[in-house]
Design a protein around this motif. Sequence first.
Motif, PDB file in Angstrom:
ATOM      1  N   ALA A 297       0.824  -1.218   0.000  1.00 28.97           N
ATOM      2  CA  ALA A 297       0.000   0.000   0.000  1.00 28.97           C
ATOM      3  C   ALA A 297       0.859   1.270   0.000  1.00 28.97           C
ATOM      4  N   SER A 298       2.048   1.190  -0.590  1.00 30.65           N
ATOM      5  CA  SER A 298       2.961   2.356  -0.578  1.00 30.65           C
ATOM      6  C   SER A 298       2.312   3.599  -1.176  1.00 30.65           C
ATOM      7  N   ARG A 299       1.566   3.412  -2.274  1.00 31.55           N
ATOM      8  CA  ARG A 299       0.975   4.592  -2.924  1.00 31.55           C
ATOM      9  C   ARG A 299      -0.009   5.286  -1.979  1.00 31.55           C
ATOM     10  N   ALA A 300      -0.846   4.502  -1.319  1.00 36.02           N
ATOM     11  CA  ALA A 300      -1.838   5.097  -0.411  1.00 36.02           C
ATOM     12  C   ALA A 300      -1.148   5.766   0.778  1.00 36.02           C
ATOM     13  N   ARG A 301      -0.072   5.152   1.261  1.00 36.98           N
ATOM     14  CA  ARG A 301       0.654   5.739   2.397  1.00 36.98           C
ATOM     15  C   ARG A 301       1.220   7.100   1.992  1.00 36.98           C
ATOM     16  N   ALA A 302       1.795   7.167   0.773  1.00 33.81           N
ATOM     17  CA  ALA A 302       2.442   8.411   0.342  1.00 33.81           C
ATOM     18  C   ALA A 302       1.416   9.467  -0.068  1.00 33.81           C
ATOM     19  N   ALA A 303       0.414   9.063  -0.860  1.00 34.12           N
ATOM     20  CA  ALA A 303      -0.496  10.061  -1.436  1.00 34.12           C
ATOM     21  C   ALA A 303      -1.648  10.425  -0.501  1.00 34.12           C
TER      22      ALA A 303
END
Length: 348
Positions: A297-303
């Motif tokens: 879930a890297s994208r959700a964590r960052a964005a």
Amino acid sequence: MTRALITGITGQDGSYLAEHLLAEGYEVHGLIRRASTFNTDRIDHLYQDPHAPGATLFLHHADLTDGSGLRHVLESVQPTEVYNLAAQSHVAVSFKQPEYSADVDGLGPLRLLEAIRDVQGRTGQVIRMYQAGTSEMFGGSPPPQSEGTAFYPRSPYGAAKVMAHHLVVNYREAYGLHASNGILFNHESERRGETFVTRKITRAATRIKLGLQDVLYLGNLDAERDWGHAEDYVRAMHLMLQQDEPGDYVIATGESHTVRSFVNKVFAALGLEPERYVRIDPNYYRPTEVDALRGDASRARAALGWEPRVGIDELVRRMVAHDLELAKQELTLRKAGHVVAQRGAAGA
Ligand code: NAP
Ligand code: G4F
């Protein structure tokens, strides 16, 4: 006051999302299916008399298989955010009822997208939409799975959700809709349906603990799932619709465990040995299985700045504590001579 419409408000996620949006100051409208008995257990604590001044929760009868009804509700509610959570959400059942599952889970979102396009076009009011996608869409693609992983659905349910996913992308590109796909990995809770494996286990183990049940029958214990808590996951849905641009996001804890390991944790919490009580019933095997899911879930964590707060051990602790209380209530009723009906579901 922001006005949201939730399809599937009577489900696990719908009930937590309704709580979350009401706490954020939203006016919440929910779609419910007509049933011969009340099917609002999970949201009864939120009920408000719609005639009362200042009411902020309203329910409407509609069904994802009925496009004209959906249109009527959208026209009358005029929401600015729509969360499409309604689905025939049981993977094993989708093998028994493939056409119905495809109708609700694949065509249902299309009906909603069309209705949103029409109402938005006529009123000029932007309607943002969230589509409840799933890690089942990755199916046979090995972990870790992220937004770039190929879809390889292994059930009619997964295939119907892939169709919905692509329709959301297409309506975004073709008509500029603010429509986002959440690709959520398994999330559970004290409100989880009792035929999903985690809740089936916590319900059975707590009843076994109190002598109300002798045996727990399960299917494939080797499957690996990335299990989070539903409360965390509905926060992610809301965050997606607050972004300037729509997008697709994986939501997951990044940790996976086998069904066997979940069984062991639950039985250990109750001081029971699973070997004494758990049996395999091949009827619970699926024609094709999703062997391993673990999300990135890297994208959700960052964005989105999203993080899960509840880990596996806290999830187990909460579910066991809740179901032990239910089992105690059942025992008290039985001792008082009340007839407590046994519940079960075919092949699930
Ligand atoms: P759930 O507890 O099974 O709830 C499903 C909801 O959809 C219920 O409110 C149900 O109404 C409603 N529904 C079913 N068929 C309908 C129809 N034809 N028309 C209108 N409403 C209908 O599911 P959930 O766990 O909350 O999941 C919410 C959504 O996320 C689903 O789309 C599911 O596929 C997806 N999802 C779930 C997970 C997960 O791990 N929980 C993970 C990824 C994606 P009744 O109460 O009347 O049955
Ligand atoms: O709890 P499950 O039924 O969930 P499943 O199939 O992973 O689907 C859930 O998560 C999806 C997200 O990935 C959602 F999209 C979907 O709507 C739903 O919420 O089964 C989990 C695993 C499977 O591998 C299954 O074969 O547990 C295995 N299992 C073993 N014995 C069992 C049983 N599943 C159920 N339901 N019942 C059993 O007795």
